[in-house]
Scaffold this motif. Structure first.
Motif, short mmCIF file in Angstrom:
data_model
loop_
_atom_site.label_atom_id
_atom_site.label_comp_id
_atom_site.label_asym_id
_atom_site.label_seq_id
_atom_site.Cartn_x
_atom_site.Cartn_y
_atom_site.Cartn_z
N LEU A 10 0.83 -1.20 0.00
CA LEU A 10 0.00 0.00 0.00
C LEU A 10 0.87 1.25 0.00
N ALA A 13 2.40 1.83 -3.40
CA ALA A 13 1.41 2.32 -4.37
C ALA A 13 1.12 3.80 -4.17
N HIS A 58 -6.88 5.36 6.44
CA HIS A 58 -7.99 4.70 5.76
C HIS A 58 -9.32 5.09 6.40
N LEU A 64 -7.96 1.18 -2.88
CA LEU A 64 -7.09 0.27 -2.16
C LEU A 64 -7.74 -0.07 -0.81
N TYR A 103 -7.63 -1.40 3.05
CA TYR A 103 -6.70 -1.52 4.17
C TYR A 103 -7.00 -2.81 4.93
#
Length: 209
Positions: A66, A69, A91, A137, A139
């Motif tokens: 993560l 990215a 998140h 994305l 978490y």
């Protein structure tokens, strides 16, 4: 976000300590009072200063992916203040979708923001339009977070993670009665029993014998 943050105690919810935080669960009126108080004061604004150092490599492989990215797309700086290196993968606690990369200062304060106008509060701008939202994305949720979600569902009477199940689109209109302590302790205990590999579960099972 504020309702989810304020609803439950921040204490862990393992079998052995589930009862300790039960008295700290909050009613709708408690949360409304907290929101009114928070709106009366400005959010903490981090001062310009030392930008710090990039974080060490994350121990968890999912978090490493993560982080990589986010840095590839947005760079290594905090996506809220832009002043310090981002150390925390932020998140949304409803959807668990990654919102962006934050420095430790912004991460410590941003979830207390209840302002709506980005011109008044920089945190509001970040929360209204999370930079990484378009990346979709997810978490990874810890065992503790999953156990807390079970207890929240028991308090509210519906799964807060499933918006179609909400009694109304406006969380400010929600009402709930907090179940008795024994019932909530049972909810937490049942979750750990169904997840025997969760950290601490085996120890708790041994202590219960």
């Amino acid at each position: 976000m504020v309702i989810k943050t304020l609803l439950c105690s921040r204490e862990s919810l393992g079998v052995a300590d589930a009862a300790h935080g039960l008295s700290r669960y909050r009613t709708p009126e408690d949360i409304r009072k907290a929101v009114v108080a928070l709106r009366r004061r400005p959010c903490f604004r981090p001062a310009t200063g030392d930008k710090g150092c990039p974080p060490e490599a994350f121990a968890n492989a999912s978090r490493r992916k993560l982080y990589s990215a986010l840095v590839r797309r947005y760079g290594p700086m905090c996506q809220s203040c832009g002043q310090r290196y981002g150390h925390v993968i932020d998140h949304d606690h409803f959807s668990r979708l990654v919102r962006g990369l934050l420095c430790r200062v912004c991460n410590a304060w941003i979830d207390n923001c209840v302002h709506e106008d980005a011109n008044v509060c920089p945190y509001a701008g970040y929360l209204n339009e999370p930079p990484a939202e378009r990346l979709a994305l997810r978490y990874p949720a810890s065992h503790r977070i999953r156990a807390m979600d079970e207890v929240r569902s028991a308090i509210l009477g519906f799964d807060i993670m499933e918006s179609p199940a909400w009694p109304s689109a406006n969380p400010a209109a929600w009402r709930w009665e907090i179940p008795d302590a024994a019932y909530l302790e049972g909810v937490a205990s049942d979750w750990w029993a169904r997840h025997p590999n969760a950290p601490g579960a085996l120890r708790l099972q041994r202590e219960a014998r």
